[in-house]
Write an enzyme that holds these catalytic residues in place. Structure first.
Site, PDB file in Angstrom:
ATOM      1  N   GLY A   1      25.136 -21.131  -3.312  1.00  0.00           N
ATOM      2  CA  GLY A   1      25.191 -20.402  -4.564  1.00  0.00           C
ATOM      3  C   GLY A   1      25.497 -18.921  -4.431  1.00  0.00           C
ATOM      4  O   GLY A   1      25.667 -18.225  -5.439  1.00  0.00           O
TER       5      GLY A   1
ATOM      6  N   ASN B   1      49.134  -3.623  47.456  1.00  0.00           N
ATOM      7  CA  ASN B   1      47.749  -3.983  47.149  1.00  0.00           C
ATOM      8  C   ASN B   1      47.721  -5.233  46.269  1.00  0.00           C
ATOM      9  O   ASN B   1      48.199  -5.196  45.130  1.00  0.00           O
ATOM     10  CB  ASN B   1      47.055  -2.836  46.422  1.00  0.00           C
ATOM     11  CG  ASN B   1      46.907  -1.603  47.290  1.00  0.00           C
ATOM     12  OD1 ASN B   1      45.977  -1.492  48.064  1.00  0.00           O
ATOM     13  ND2 ASN B   1      47.853  -0.672  47.165  1.00  0.00           N
TER      14      ASN B   1
ATOM     15  N   TYR C   1      47.494  -0.869  62.364  1.00  0.00           N
ATOM     16  CA  TYR C   1      47.602  -2.093  61.557  1.00  0.00           C
ATOM     17  C   TYR C   1      49.062  -2.384  61.236  1.00  0.00           C
ATOM     18  O   TYR C   1      49.542  -3.516  61.385  1.00  0.00           O
ATOM     19  CB  TYR C   1      46.784  -1.942  60.285  1.00  0.00           C
ATOM     20  CG  TYR C   1      46.996  -3.034  59.266  1.00  0.00           C
ATOM     21  CD1 TYR C   1      46.680  -4.354  59.564  1.00  0.00           C
ATOM     22  CD2 TYR C   1      47.522  -2.752  58.002  1.00  0.00           C
ATOM     23  CE1 TYR C   1      46.870  -5.358  58.632  1.00  0.00           C
ATOM     24  CE2 TYR C   1      47.715  -3.745  57.064  1.00  0.00           C
ATOM     25  CZ  TYR C   1      47.385  -5.050  57.374  1.00  0.00           C
ATOM     26  OH  TYR C   1      47.578  -6.049  56.456  1.00  0.00           O
TER      27      TYR C   1
ATOM     28  N   LYS D   1      51.478  -5.722  62.179  1.00  0.00           N
ATOM     29  CA  LYS D   1      52.152  -6.539  61.167  1.00  0.00           C
ATOM     30  C   LYS D   1      53.655  -6.561  61.415  1.00  0.00           C
ATOM     31  O   LYS D   1      54.308  -7.607  61.258  1.00  0.00           O
ATOM     32  CB  LYS D   1      51.856  -5.991  59.761  1.00  0.00           C
ATOM     33  CG  LYS D   1      50.406  -6.062  59.347  1.00  0.00           C
ATOM     34  CD  LYS D   1      49.855  -7.476  59.303  1.00  0.00           C
ATOM     35  CE  LYS D   1      50.235  -8.219  58.063  1.00  0.00           C
ATOM     36  NZ  LYS D   1      49.550  -9.535  57.945  1.00  0.00           N
TER      37      LYS D   1
ATOM     38  N   HIS E   1      24.465 -18.257   1.809  1.00  0.00           N
ATOM     39  CA  HIS E   1      23.542 -19.295   1.354  1.00  0.00           C
ATOM     40  C   HIS E   1      24.143 -20.014   0.148  1.00  0.00           C
ATOM     41  O   HIS E   1      25.060 -19.516  -0.522  1.00  0.00           O
ATOM     42  CB  HIS E   1      22.192 -18.682   0.985  1.00  0.00           C
ATOM     43  CG  HIS E   1      21.578 -17.887   2.094  1.00  0.00           C
ATOM     44  ND1 HIS E   1      21.448 -18.370   3.380  1.00  0.00           N
ATOM     45  CD2 HIS E   1      21.047 -16.631   2.109  1.00  0.00           C
ATOM     46  CE1 HIS E   1      20.870 -17.455   4.135  1.00  0.00           C
ATOM     47  NE2 HIS E   1      20.622 -16.382   3.385  1.00  0.00           N
TER      48      HIS E   1
ATOM     49  N   LEU F   1      49.129 -16.875  56.570  1.00  0.00           N
ATOM     50  CA  LEU F   1      48.341 -15.817  55.927  1.00  0.00           C
ATOM     51  C   LEU F   1      47.276 -15.253  56.836  1.00  0.00           C
ATOM     52  O   LEU F   1      46.645 -14.237  56.507  1.00  0.00           O
ATOM     53  CB  LEU F   1      47.655 -16.364  54.658  1.00  0.00           C
ATOM     54  CG  LEU F   1      48.523 -17.171  53.683  1.00  0.00           C
ATOM     55  CD1 LEU F   1      47.686 -17.602  52.480  1.00  0.00           C
ATOM     56  CD2 LEU F   1      49.729 -16.373  53.235  1.00  0.00           C
TER      57      LEU F   1
END
Length: 367
Positions: free
Chosen positions: A280, A131, A102, A106, A278, A52
């Site tokens: 009741g 990407n 680039y 590669k 609450h 990598l």
């Protein structure tokens, strides 16, 4: 089995190191830029290589040659010097198909690895990645997704030159899974490999999705984040939140009965809320024509009452937080819920549709 990862400190490398380390019986060896002298020793120990290491952004063209070509040449030489037939997976780029510096480096790295395969008979898998996005990518370096997520999470501006420009995305977890399948022999490369799924999207659409994630803390609607590209993008976006932003406040509505809080709304599967009552106190006392709900008492004791609005048939049941039970409301049946315990009652509520104040489908009716 020992696996060597060159460029282990990079975006893809860090994700691969972590996920491979979770595999029993697999030992991960890491080669970083600062450990140049260790390459021969590491290669001698390893059974499989993920290559990598590389440079994808630099103002100096020589950095591409050194980072992509010479590092690959050194790896091939070290492998052949050991006399071992060690398989290699290489993280190349779709830029290898283009006429730029680039891409040239590669493509040359690919050629060197194919030469190594021809001379030794070793398996070599070449991934021309588009990407790649996911957690731990560097903003303004690895991918536009990283930049957008980082900036939007911090309420910073993002730059979009051409919203209609189309890009292809692959998610880091899918990349790691594809790499692993080649390593285990589940998938063969001949010699080029692909990562699936690959998501085409325009830059404008991408920005809209990511901005929507930030807005969802206000709208309470994150979108369909459980599947596909949106799932992967949302996981990526939240990974860029600074710790101070891990939590956010939501509105709370209270009266003399207790409080009611809406937590999450979905595009097509309703919403989630909770309320308190609450001792009741009775809530409800209405019916719906189409809306359905699921109630789950998680604290306290509740009595549910139902009355059919035509036949006047009645039904009553009790549930409590100690014995979880979902109670459903039925269209055409009026219903209410009463806290019959001594302590505050807390109830989780799911409704199959988002509450619409203009058309609430909620009609008062004495139960």
């Amino acid at each position: 089995m020992k696996v060597l990862i060159t460029g282990a400190g990079g975006f893809i490398g860090r994700n691969l190191v972590i996920q491979l380390a979770e595999t029993p019986g697999l030992q991960v060896l890491q080669f970083l830029r600062q450990s140049d002298g260790d390459l021969n020793r590491l290669v001698a120990e390893t059974d499989f290589v993920f290559h990598l290491a590389g440079v994808n952004r630099s103002a100096a063209s020589g950095d591409f040659v050194n980072g992509n070509v010479e590092s690959t040449r050194a790896l091939c030489a070290a492998l052949e010097a050991q006399g071992k037939v060690t398989p290699v997976v290489y993280a190349s780029s779709t830029q290898a198909e283009l006429d730029n510096h680039y891409g040239h480096t590669k493509r040359e790295a690919e050629r060197l690895l194919l030469g190594y395969a021809d001379r030794t008979g070793a398996r070599v898998g070449l991934f021309r990645l588009p990407n790649v996005f996911g957690k731990w990518a560097r903003p303004n370096y690895n991918s536009v997704v990283a930049t957008f997520c980082h900036n939007v999470a911090r309420d910073l501006p993002i730059r979009i030159d051409d919203p209609s420009h189309s890009i292809r995305l692959v998610y880091i977890d899918d990349v790691v899974a594809a790499f692993t399948r080649v390593m285990t022999g589940e998938e063969a490369c001949t010699p080029f490999c692909e990562v699936a799924p690959c998501y085409p999207i325009t830059v404008g659409e991408l920005a809209g999705l990511i901005r929507g994630f930030r807005a969802s803390r206000t709208t309470l609607m994150p979108g369909p984040v459980g599947v596909g590209l949106t799932r992967a993008l949302y996981a990526t976006y939240v990974s860029y939140l600074p710790p101070a932003e891990f939590a956010y406040a939501i509105p709370k509505h209270g009266d003399n009965r207790g409080v009611f809080v809406e937590m999450l709304k979905t595009v097509d599967s309703g919403q989630f809320s909770f309320f308190t009552a609450h001792a009741g106190t009775t809530r409800g006392g209405h019916y719906h024509h189409s809306k359905t709900e699921k109630f789950l008492v998680i604290k306290g004791q509740a009595r549910f009452r139902f009355r059919h609005i035509v036949s006047n048939e009645c039904h009553e049941l009790y549930t409590s937080g100690t014995e979880p039970q979902v109670v459903e409301t039925i269209p055409g049946w009026a219903h209410d819920i009463t806290n019959v315990g001594d302590d505050e009652m807390i109830v989780i509520l799911w409704a199959n549709e988002i509450f619409d104040r203009a058309r609430p489908d909620t009609y008062r009716y004495r139960v």
